[in-house]
Write an enzyme that holds these catalytic residues in place. Sequence first.
Site, mmCIF file in Angstrom:
data_model
loop_
_atom_site.group_PDB
_atom_site.id
_atom_site.type_symbol
_atom_site.label_atom_id
_atom_site.label_comp_id
_atom_site.label_asym_id
_atom_site.label_seq_id
_atom_site.Cartn_x
_atom_site.Cartn_y
_atom_site.Cartn_z
ATOM 1 N N PHE A 23 25.876 -25.340 19.615
ATOM 2 C CA PHE A 23 27.155 -26.054 19.560
ATOM 3 C C PHE A 23 27.819 -25.786 18.199
ATOM 4 O O PHE A 23 27.160 -25.836 17.171
ATOM 5 C CB PHE A 23 26.919 -27.555 19.755
ATOM 6 C CG PHE A 23 28.103 -28.297 20.291
ATOM 7 C CD1 PHE A 23 28.176 -28.651 21.625
ATOM 8 C CD2 PHE A 23 29.152 -28.662 19.447
ATOM 9 C CE1 PHE A 23 29.273 -29.355 22.122
ATOM 10 C CE2 PHE A 23 30.243 -29.355 19.932
ATOM 11 C CZ PHE A 23 30.309 -29.708 21.271
ATOM 12 N N GLU A 59 19.120 -31.287 21.122
ATOM 13 C CA GLU A 59 17.967 -30.648 21.763
ATOM 14 C C GLU A 59 16.980 -30.031 20.759
ATOM 15 O O GLU A 59 15.883 -29.609 21.149
ATOM 16 C CB GLU A 59 18.425 -29.552 22.738
ATOM 17 C CG GLU A 59 18.984 -30.056 24.055
ATOM 18 C CD GLU A 59 20.382 -30.665 23.933
ATOM 19 O OE1 GLU A 59 21.143 -30.229 23.050
ATOM 20 O OE2 GLU A 59 20.696 -31.583 24.713
ATOM 21 N N ALA A 81 24.957 -27.752 13.666
ATOM 22 C CA ALA A 81 26.169 -28.288 13.030
ATOM 23 C C ALA A 81 26.720 -29.419 13.882
ATOM 24 O O ALA A 81 27.180 -29.196 15.006
ATOM 25 C CB ALA A 81 27.218 -27.184 12.868
ATOM 26 N N VAL A 82 26.639 -30.628 13.338
ATOM 27 C CA VAL A 82 27.241 -31.782 14.005
ATOM 28 C C VAL A 82 28.456 -32.180 13.167
ATOM 29 O O VAL A 82 28.344 -32.447 11.973
ATOM 30 C CB VAL A 82 26.256 -32.966 14.128
ATOM 31 C CG1 VAL A 82 26.834 -34.023 15.065
ATOM 32 C CG2 VAL A 82 24.892 -32.509 14.616
ATOM 33 N N ILE A 83 29.624 -32.143 13.825
ATOM 34 C CA ILE A 83 30.880 -32.379 13.107
ATOM 35 C C ILE A 83 31.538 -33.635 13.671
ATOM 36 O O ILE A 83 31.773 -33.726 14.886
ATOM 37 C CB ILE A 83 31.802 -31.149 13.247
ATOM 38 C CG1 ILE A 83 31.088 -29.905 12.674
ATOM 39 C CG2 ILE A 83 33.137 -31.390 12.528
ATOM 40 C CD1 ILE A 83 31.810 -28.598 12.905
ATOM 41 N N ALA A 86 34.391 -33.605 16.019
ATOM 42 C CA ALA A 86 34.165 -32.922 17.297
ATOM 43 C C ALA A 86 33.503 -33.813 18.333
ATOM 44 O O ALA A 86 33.419 -33.436 19.501
ATOM 45 C CB ALA A 86 33.323 -31.667 17.070
ATOM 46 N N HIS A 89 30.263 -39.325 19.606
ATOM 47 C CA HIS A 89 28.908 -39.847 19.381
ATOM 48 C C HIS A 89 28.201 -39.096 18.248
ATOM 49 O O HIS A 89 27.017 -38.824 18.275
ATOM 50 C CB HIS A 89 28.077 -39.912 20.668
ATOM 51 C CG HIS A 89 28.085 -38.691 21.520
ATOM 52 N ND1 HIS A 89 29.205 -38.157 22.092
ATOM 53 C CD2 HIS A 89 27.064 -37.893 21.933
ATOM 54 C CE1 HIS A 89 28.881 -37.094 22.800
ATOM 55 N NE2 HIS A 89 27.596 -36.897 22.721
ATOM 56 N N ASN A 114 15.070 -28.897 7.614
ATOM 57 C CA ASN A 114 16.232 -29.409 8.343
ATOM 58 C C ASN A 114 17.514 -28.822 7.752
ATOM 59 O O ASN A 114 17.994 -29.279 6.715
ATOM 60 C CB ASN A 114 16.254 -30.942 8.262
ATOM 61 C CG ASN A 114 17.428 -31.532 9.017
ATOM 62 O OD1 ASN A 114 18.269 -30.812 9.556
ATOM 63 N ND2 ASN A 114 17.506 -32.849 9.049
ATOM 64 N N ARG A 128 29.777 -25.017 3.923
ATOM 65 C CA ARG A 128 28.312 -25.006 3.827
ATOM 66 C C ARG A 128 27.659 -23.903 4.650
ATOM 67 O O ARG A 128 26.445 -23.840 4.757
ATOM 68 C CB ARG A 128 27.778 -26.382 4.279
ATOM 69 C CG ARG A 128 28.111 -27.489 3.296
ATOM 70 C CD ARG A 128 28.057 -28.871 3.922
ATOM 71 N NE ARG A 128 28.348 -29.915 2.936
ATOM 72 C CZ ARG A 128 29.569 -30.198 2.459
ATOM 73 N NH1 ARG A 128 30.621 -29.517 2.870
ATOM 74 N NH2 ARG A 128 29.737 -31.156 1.561
HETATM 75 N N1 INI Z 1 26.038 -30.847 19.407
HETATM 76 C C1 INI Z 1 26.067 -30.353 18.140
HETATM 77 O O1 INI Z 1 25.114 -29.672 17.732
HETATM 78 N N2 INI Z 1 27.127 -30.573 17.337
HETATM 79 C C2 INI Z 1 28.214 -31.320 17.741
HETATM 80 O O2 INI Z 1 29.169 -31.492 16.923
HETATM 81 C C3 INI Z 1 28.218 -31.839 19.053
HETATM 82 N N3 INI Z 1 29.351 -32.555 19.553
HETATM 83 O O3 INI Z 1 30.406 -32.535 18.924
HETATM 84 O O4 INI Z 1 29.305 -33.193 20.616
HETATM 85 C C4 INI Z 1 27.085 -31.591 19.881
HETATM 86 N N4 INI Z 1 27.012 -32.084 21.146
HETATM 87 C C5 INI Z 1 26.051 -31.631 22.102
HETATM 88 C C6 INI Z 1 24.704 -32.332 21.987
HETATM 89 O O5 INI Z 1 23.974 -31.828 20.870
HETATM 90 C C7 INI Z 1 23.871 -32.091 23.231
HETATM 91 O O6 INI Z 1 23.715 -30.709 23.433
HETATM 92 C C8 INI Z 1 24.513 -32.705 24.473
HETATM 93 O O7 INI Z 1 24.774 -34.090 24.245
HETATM 94 C C9 INI Z 1 23.583 -32.567 25.711
HETATM 95 O O8 INI Z 1 22.351 -33.262 25.504
#
Ligand code: INI
Length: 156
Positions: A23, A59, A81-83, A86, A89, A114, A128
Site C-alpha cells: 500500500f 498484514e 507506509a501508513v499515511i 490516506a 483508520h 520496524n 523519509r
Molecule cells: N495500508 C498501508 O500500509 N498504508 C495505508 O496508508 C493504508 N490506508 O491508507 O488504508 C493501508 N490500508 C490497507 C491495510 O493495511 C490492509 O491491507 C487492509 O485493511 C486489509 O486488511
Amino acid sequence: MKIIEGNLRLNGNERVAIICGRFNHIITDRLVEGAQDSFKRHGGDDSKLDLILVPGAFEIPFALSKALSSGKYDAVCCVGAVIRGATPHFDYISAEATKGIATAAMQAGLPVSNGVLTTDTIEQAIERAGSKAGNKGAEAMTTIVEMLSLYNEMEK
Ligand code: INI
C-alpha cells in the site's frame, strides 16, 4: 567492564527477508530499494535476501510471524507506509502494525526491525523514503545488520 556491541559488517551468509506492505507503493518501493542497498553495502549476499510482499501494513505482522517460524531467515526487516491522510483508520492500522511487529519479534528472539512509516502527509513520507530525511528502509536494514552482529557477540 566488558562492552558487548554489534558492528556493521555482514559475512555474506546471513539469510534475511524484507517484508513490505505494498500500500502506497510509490513510497514503499523506495524503502525496499534502501533496505536492499544497505544489505549489500554492509556485505550481505543479494541471493540470500528475499522480498515478501503483503497488501498493506496491517498484514505485515502475519507474514512476519510465518517468516520467523519458518526457520528460513536469520532476521527480518519490515517496511511499509501508513499515511494519515490516506486512511480514516490510520491509528488502528499503524498501532496494529507496530504492536504486531514487536510481539512477533519478541516471541521469535531473532532480529526484527520496524521500517514502517507512520506520517500525517504524503510529503512527510516522501521525505523519509530517500529524500531530505533519509531512507527509513535503509535505516531499518542497518539496524538488522547491527543486531545480527550483536546477537553473535552475545552468544560468545
Ligand atoms: N495500508 C498501508 O500500509 N498504508 C495505508 O496508508 C493504508 N490506508 O491508507 O488504508 C493501508 N490500508 C490497507 C491495510 O493495511 C490492509 O491491507 C487492509 O485493511 C486489509 O486488511
